[in-house]
Each structure stands twice: as structure tokens, then as C-alpha cells.
Design a protein around this motif. Structure first.
Motif, short mmCIF file in Angstrom:
data_model
loop_
_atom_site.label_atom_id
_atom_site.label_comp_id
_atom_site.label_asym_id
_atom_site.label_seq_id
_atom_site.Cartn_x
_atom_site.Cartn_y
_atom_site.Cartn_z
N ALA A 198 3.19 7.74 49.56
CA ALA A 198 3.24 9.17 49.88
C ALA A 198 3.93 9.88 48.72
O ALA A 198 5.16 9.83 48.61
N PRO A 199 3.17 10.51 47.81
CA PRO A 199 3.78 11.09 46.60
C PRO A 199 4.73 12.23 46.89
O PRO A 199 5.73 12.40 46.20
N GLY A 200 4.42 13.05 47.91
CA GLY A 200 5.23 14.24 48.13
C GLY A 200 4.90 15.30 47.10
O GLY A 200 4.11 15.08 46.17
N PRO A 201 5.50 16.46 47.20
CA PRO A 201 5.18 17.57 46.28
C PRO A 201 5.76 17.34 44.88
O PRO A 201 6.74 16.62 44.71
N GLN A 202 5.13 17.98 43.92
CA GLN A 202 5.67 17.97 42.55
C GLN A 202 6.81 18.97 42.51
O GLN A 202 6.65 20.13 42.90
N LEU A 203 7.97 18.55 42.03
CA LEU A 203 9.18 19.35 42.12
C LEU A 203 9.70 19.76 40.74
O LEU A 203 9.33 19.17 39.72
N GLN A 204 10.57 20.74 40.77
CA GLN A 204 11.28 21.20 39.58
C GLN A 204 12.79 21.01 39.79
O GLN A 204 13.26 20.91 40.93
N PHE A 205 13.51 20.97 38.68
CA PHE A 205 14.96 20.85 38.78
C PHE A 205 15.55 22.14 39.35
O PHE A 205 15.19 23.24 38.92
N PRO A 228 18.28 20.42 32.80
CA PRO A 228 17.08 21.26 32.59
C PRO A 228 16.71 22.06 33.84
O PRO A 228 15.62 21.90 34.41
N GLU A 229 17.57 22.95 34.29
CA GLU A 229 17.31 23.74 35.49
C GLU A 229 16.02 24.55 35.33
O GLU A 229 15.81 25.24 34.33
N GLY A 230 15.14 24.44 36.31
CA GLY A 230 13.85 25.15 36.27
C GLY A 230 12.73 24.35 35.65
O GLY A 230 11.56 24.72 35.79
N GLY A 231 13.05 23.24 34.98
CA GLY A 231 12.02 22.42 34.36
C GLY A 231 11.42 21.43 35.34
O GLY A 231 11.95 21.18 36.42
N ALA A 232 10.27 20.87 34.96
CA ALA A 232 9.61 19.89 35.81
C ALA A 232 10.47 18.64 35.93
O ALA A 232 11.06 18.17 34.95
N PHE A 233 10.52 18.07 37.13
CA PHE A 233 11.34 16.89 37.36
C PHE A 233 10.83 15.70 36.57
O PHE A 233 9.62 15.44 36.51
N ASN A 263 14.33 21.91 48.06
CA ASN A 263 14.43 23.27 48.58
C ASN A 263 13.05 23.82 48.92
O ASN A 263 12.04 23.34 48.41
N PRO A 264 12.99 24.83 49.79
CA PRO A 264 11.68 25.41 50.15
C PRO A 264 10.89 25.94 48.97
O PRO A 264 9.65 26.01 49.02
N ASP A 265 11.56 26.32 47.89
CA ASP A 265 10.85 26.87 46.73
C ASP A 265 10.36 25.79 45.77
O ASP A 265 9.89 26.09 44.67
N GLY A 266 10.46 24.50 46.16
CA GLY A 266 9.94 23.42 45.32
C GLY A 266 10.91 22.94 44.26
O GLY A 266 10.50 22.27 43.31
N THR A 267 12.18 23.26 44.40
CA THR A 267 13.19 22.78 43.46
C THR A 267 14.04 21.71 44.14
O THR A 267 14.13 21.65 45.37
#
Length: 600
Positions: A198-205, A228-233, A263-267
Motif C-alpha cells: 500500500a504505497p499511500g500518498p506522495q508526500l512533501q516535507f 528541506p521544508e516544502g520539498g518532496a519527501f 497532514n491533510p495538506d499532504g505534508t
């Protein structure tokens, strides 16, 4: 009737009567494990995992029964890890199967624990499926997880870990194993394994929260970590931030932990927990050689000088104590400011004063410089500095003062498995020092290089082959127009053992001067006698030339000998080298060297 009094007979009788009143002696249970059909390696793993075998000699029946009951699961797991999925395990306490003994009604005593393990056939994978996987990935799924390959729980586990890691490296931080179906066909000795990811969503820092007992300012920690806040995980970026914090040498503990839920915003938020090391550290060192005398060194370091993990280091050295030359001394102060220009870029300030009284020259020099350092990895860094130096020297060309505006470029790659006692890998260091003469002094360029390689032989690297190559060159000014501290000599513990320190130079002006070209080669064979003691044989060869590069006609000398090493945990080997000159016309005789760590 009279009976004679016999003390020995009375004592024996009393002893016998007392012994009959004591409870019978309890002897520990003997535990054995037999594994018919298993190879020696598997049998050894079974014995090593068995709690009953470890408890052999135990007299407590409850302890023996508990160990036996736990062994059923333990031994079956060992067999599953080895690919045997239809084993039979019998554990008998004095002939009774342990699984059938009621824990509340155990036997009064146990004299023998017999374990019999029948591994059964080795299974192979029938189906081996791991899905879904990302379209592109730098993670390889283990080749052992494939149809026809030997089956084991270890192979299944490694495949699951690789699948989750592949998704995490594609930005899916919360990837996990959602389902698994494992079926064993005992008739065909086949194992079918299907793993669903189960990959789950692609997240950001997300945000970085800082906790822990530290005196370093929070803004400095964030700047050093370069989170790297805001960058791709990507997990490598997490490791990189943690490494940057550890690299400062300020913290004893650095742990970056991701939040349980995004978080709900994908971070995805992280927490950094840091703990400080003691703010100050004091070190001492000593080295003794017959030609160079005693060298004493020490340093004092203050971590986190101004609250931003700055490192102030003061070093001092005295050498030549007890030698034929006067005592040399050096004091240096260096201040490093981490992340001053970026997470991997620091600024340093350097001030040095040094007095040298060598065999062929004497000099007093002072230096002030400012530089930058870029750290590319844990093994590789480079730095550049610009400064001013003044040197008052006296040699075969007389007494002179040299003033330079000098730069320094230096890079180092350390791929050794150990800094103090390497057995494999290599080390490379190179530098260039361009100098511009002030007040009529000549300008030029000094180049230096140092390369070392290590290769271990035999079990546990009990024999190590070590080699070293040193090179140096001064391009531009003449011998008389170059400060003697920039020229090259050979001899001593750092180049050619068996000859006095800096004993080899080039003929000049009726005496000896340093050369503009230098080359030194060293080879060692290190062999362990015990885990603590090693013997070393070595051969050193050095060349010095008046020209910028050595040739077949350059002045040369060589030394050879043997050494003894005693390894001290946490410090490294204590070194004793005995060397004798074998080439170069030296009449110095046997030389000895004592220090901490290998010669190179």
C-alpha cells in the motif's frame, strides 16, 4: 566392659549420621539437541537458538519447562528462516513430551532434556509476487525472491522491506505491506508467497520541530540541518539533515523522527531531538623517536562558543625535546562557523605561530587566514583559504625574511574502514598553495599529495598490506628565493624511518637545503599474532631534488625495519618501530619510534 575411645572412629560416625539427614543432592539436567538430516551449519544455528541447551545444568524444573515450551516456537522459526517449512520438533523431559506436561503439575525433577529436530525438505518458491511497485526505482528487489529460488522467511522479509523502501524513495513516506498470502505445499515442497503493498500518498516535507536539552539556538539548528521544508519527501534528505547536525561535533544525540500521520495538506512533519555534548574537551598526545626526541601535543576545544554550534580549537605542540636540535613549538587557533554560507558550507578563521629549529634551517613564522569549507559527504571535503604569512628564516643562503599573500586549496577523501587502525580502503589528500611575494619576494606554487591504500588478507584481515605515496613540488622560484618552510626534506617517522628527521636535502651553497621536488614511498606488512598484538615489517624510500620534480638522479635514501603494535580499545594501537638505514650513506644506526596509531 570397657570400650577404648577412638576420636577418628567417632568423627566418621557423626559425619555419616549427619549426611543421612541431608536431602539428596540435586544435579542439573543435561540438554542435548539432535538434528538428523540437517547440515552442520543449520544444526549449529539450532543449538545456538535453543533456550534449553543454554539452560543445560539448570536444576529448577519450572525454568527447564519454560525453556522447553519456548523452544518449540524458536526452533521452528529458525527452520522457517532456513527454508524448511515442514519440520518436526520433539522436546522430551525425561522421556515426556514437554508440550503435554501441565505447567501446574510439573515433575519433581528433570535429569535429561532431549531435543530432536527433523528439518524436512528444503522448500523452493513456486510463486513469488510483490506488487504494486513504482515504475522507476533505484531499489533492487532481492534476487532470492523469485520462482524456483530456495524459499525462506528471510527472503520474504527482505523482499517486503525492499518494496516499502522503493516506494519511500519515490516520495511515499507511509508505504507499508497491506496484505500477505503465504501457502506451503508440503507434497511438492513449494512455497507460494504474494505480498501486496500500500504505497499511500506522495508526500512533501512539513515542519521541523526541535526538542531536547541543548544550548544551541533553534534558528542555528534549523540552518545547520538544512531541512528541506516544502520539498518532496526522500529518506536520503532526512539522513542528510541528521548527518549535518552530527558533523558539527556539538551533539551527543541526533534523532529525526517522522510523524505517525501526514497532514491533510499532504505534508509530513518531523521532530528533531538533540542532546549536547560537554561544551569543552581537552586532549593530549605524545610521540618518541631516537632521532627526533620527544614530541608533546595537546588541544583545547570549546563547542557552541556563541550559541550557534561554533567550534573554537586551540592546538599546541612542542617537539625536539631531548634531541640535538633546539625545541620547536607551534600554537594554532581555529574558529569554525558551521552553515555560515549554506548547510554544507562553513567559514573558518585561522591564526598560527610556529618556531622551527631543524637540522638544516631555523625559522619563525606567523600566519593569519580566512577560509571556507565544503563537505560533500562523510568521506569527502574540500576547503580553500586566503591569508598572509611572514617567515624569518636562516639556512645555507643566509638570514632572510619572506612575506607572502598565500592561498590554500585542499581536498581529502577518507575511504578507510578505520582512522586509527585501517585494514581496507584508501585515503587521498591533496593541496595546492599559490603564494604571491610581498616586498620583493618571489611568487610560486607549492603542490602536495598523500595517498594511502590498505588491503586485508585472510580471516578477519589478520594480515594487512599497507602502502603510502607522498609527493611534493614547488614551481616558480629558485631554491634561494623560496622560504625553507615551503621546501621539502626527507627522513624521520613521517617519511623514511631509519634516518634522522629531515636529514635528506640537496647540496646548495656549501651546505644542505630543502628540495623543490619530493617523493616518498612506504610499504608495510601487518600481521596479527593475537587479537591485541601485531607485528609489522616495513620499507621506506625517499627522494629529494633541486628541480621541481624528482628523477633517477635525485638524492635518495631508504630505511627498513620491523615494529610491534598493541591495540588499546578506544584509542588505537600503541606503536613501536625499530628501523635501520639501508641506503643513503647514513651512519645514524638503529632508530626507534613510539607513538599512538599506525605509522600511516
Amino acid at each position: 566392659m570397657n570400650f577404648p575411645f577412638r576420636p577418628r572412629l567417632l568423627a566418621s560416625t557423626l559425619a555419616f549420621n549427619l549426611l543421612t539427614l541431608l536431602p539428596p543432592a540435586a544435579f542439573g539436567a543435561e540438554a542435548t539437541l539432535q538434528a538428523p538430516g540437517a547440515d552442520e551449519a543449520l544444526a549449529g544455528r539450532l543449538r545456538g537458538a535453543s533456550s534449553s541447551v543454554a539452560a543445560s545444568g539448570e536444576t529448577n524444573v519450572q525454568e527447564l519447562l519454560a525453556a522447553a515450551l519456548s523452544d518449540y516456537r524458536t526452533l521452528v522459526q529458525v527452520l522457517y528462516d532456513a527454508g524448511h517449512f515442514s519440520p518436526v520438533v520433539n522436546i522430551r523431559l525425561d522421556g515426556r513430551e514437554a508440550a503435554r506436561i501441565q505447567p501446574l503439575n510439573p515433575p519433581k525433577n528433570v535429569s535429561k532434556v532431549e531435543i530432536t529436530v527433523k528439518p524436512g525438505p528444503r522448500f523452493a518458491f513456486g510463486r513469488a509476487e510483490l506488487a504494486p511497485l513504482p515504475q522507476t526505482s533505484d531499489v533492487e528487489i532481492p534476487a532470492g525472491f523469485a520462482p524456483g529460488q530456495p524459499a525462506s522467511t528471510g527472503a520474504i522479509r527482505d523482499a517486503a522491506i525492499a518494496g516499502v523502501r522503493a516506494w519511500r524513495r519515490n516520495g511515499h513516506a507511509k508505504a507499508t505491506v497491506a496484505d500477505q498470502k503465504i501457502t506451503a505445499n508440503h507434497v511438492q515442497a513449494r512455497l507460494d508467497a504474494e505480498l501486496r503493498l500500500a504505497p499511500g500518498p506522495q508526500l512533501q516535507f512539513g515542519q521541523l520541530r526541535i526538542t531536547g536539552e541543548t544550548n544551541v539556538r533553534e534558528d542555528a539548528i534549523r540552518r545547520i540541518a538544512g531541512f528541506p521544508e516544502g520539498g518532496a519527501f526522500h529518506p536520503d534528505l532526512v539522513s542528510k539533515s541528521a548527518t549535518r547536525l552530527r558533523r558539527t561535533g556539538t551533539f551527543s544525540t541526533v534523532v529525526l523522527r517522522e510523524a505517525e500521520q501526514p497532514n491533510p495538506d499532504g505534508t509530513l512533519d518531523f521532530t528533531a531531538r538533540v542532546e549536547d555534548l560537554p561544551p569543552r574537551r581537552l586532549t593530549f598526545g605524545a610521540e618518541i623517536s631516537s632521532s627526533d626526541g620527544i614530541e608533546l601535543s595537546g588541544s583545547w576545544m570549546h563547542r557552541n562558543l556563541f550559541g550557534a554550534a561554533e567550534k573554537l580549537r586551540i592546538e599546541a605542540r612542542l617537539s625536539g625535546i631531548g634531541s640535538s636540535n633546539d625545541i620547536d613549538g607551534r600554537i594554532a587557533i581555529r574558529l569554525d562557523r558551521p552553515a555560515a554560507l549554506g548547510p554544507d558550507d562553513s567559514i573558518f578563521y585561522l591564526a598560527e605561530a610556529e618556531r622551527l629549529d631543524e637540522e638544516h634551517y631555523s625559522a619563525t613564522q606567523v600566519l593569519g587566514a580566512i577560509g571556507v569549507r565544503r563537505t560533500f559527504s562523510d568521506q569527502f571535503y574540500a576547503e580553500a583559504a586566503l591569508g598572509v604569512t611572514s617567515i624569518l628564516a636562516e639556512d645555507v643562503f643566509g638570514k632572510r625574511r619572506f612575506k607572502y599573500l598565500a592561498g590554500r586549496i585542499r581536498a581529502e577523501y577518507d575511504g578507510r574502514d578505520s582512522r586509527v587502525n585501517p585494514a581496507s580502503g584508501y585515503f587521498v589528500q591533496g593541496g595546492a598553495t599559490p603564494f604571491i611575494g610581498i616586498d620583493g619576494n618571489d611568487s610560486g606554487l607549492q603542490i602536495k599529495a598523500d595517498g594511502r591504500a590498505y588491503y586485508g588478507l585472510g580471516a578477519d584481515d589478520r594480515i594487512v598490506l599497507a602502502g603510502r605515496l607522498q609527493m611534493g613540488s614547488v614551481i616558480g622560484p629558485s631554491l634561494s628565493g623560496t622560504a625553507p618552510t615551503l621546501l621539502f626534506f626527507s627522513g624521520g617517522a613521517g617519511s623514511v624511518r631509519g634516518h634522522e628527521f629531515q636529514s635528506l636535502g640537496v647540496p646548495a651553497n656549501g651546505g644542505t637545503a630543502g628540495g623543490r621536488g619530493f617523493l616518498a614511498l612506504s610499504g608495510e606488512v601487518r600481521g596479527k599474532v593475537t587479537d591485541k598484538i601485531s607485528l609489522v615489517g616495513f620499507y621506506d624510500l625517499g627522494f629529494v631534488d633541486a628541480d621541481s620534480f624528482v628523477s633517477g638522479s635525485s638524492a635518495r635514501h631508504a630505511g627498513a625495519g620491523f615494529g610491534l603494535r598493541y591495540d588499546v580499545a578506544g584509542i588505537g594501537p600503541i606503536r613501536l618501530d625499530l628501523a635501520y638505514p639501508v641506503d643513503g650513506g647514513s651512519e645514524d644506526g638503529l632508530q626507534f619510534y613510539i607513538g599512538i596509531g599506525q605509522a600511516f
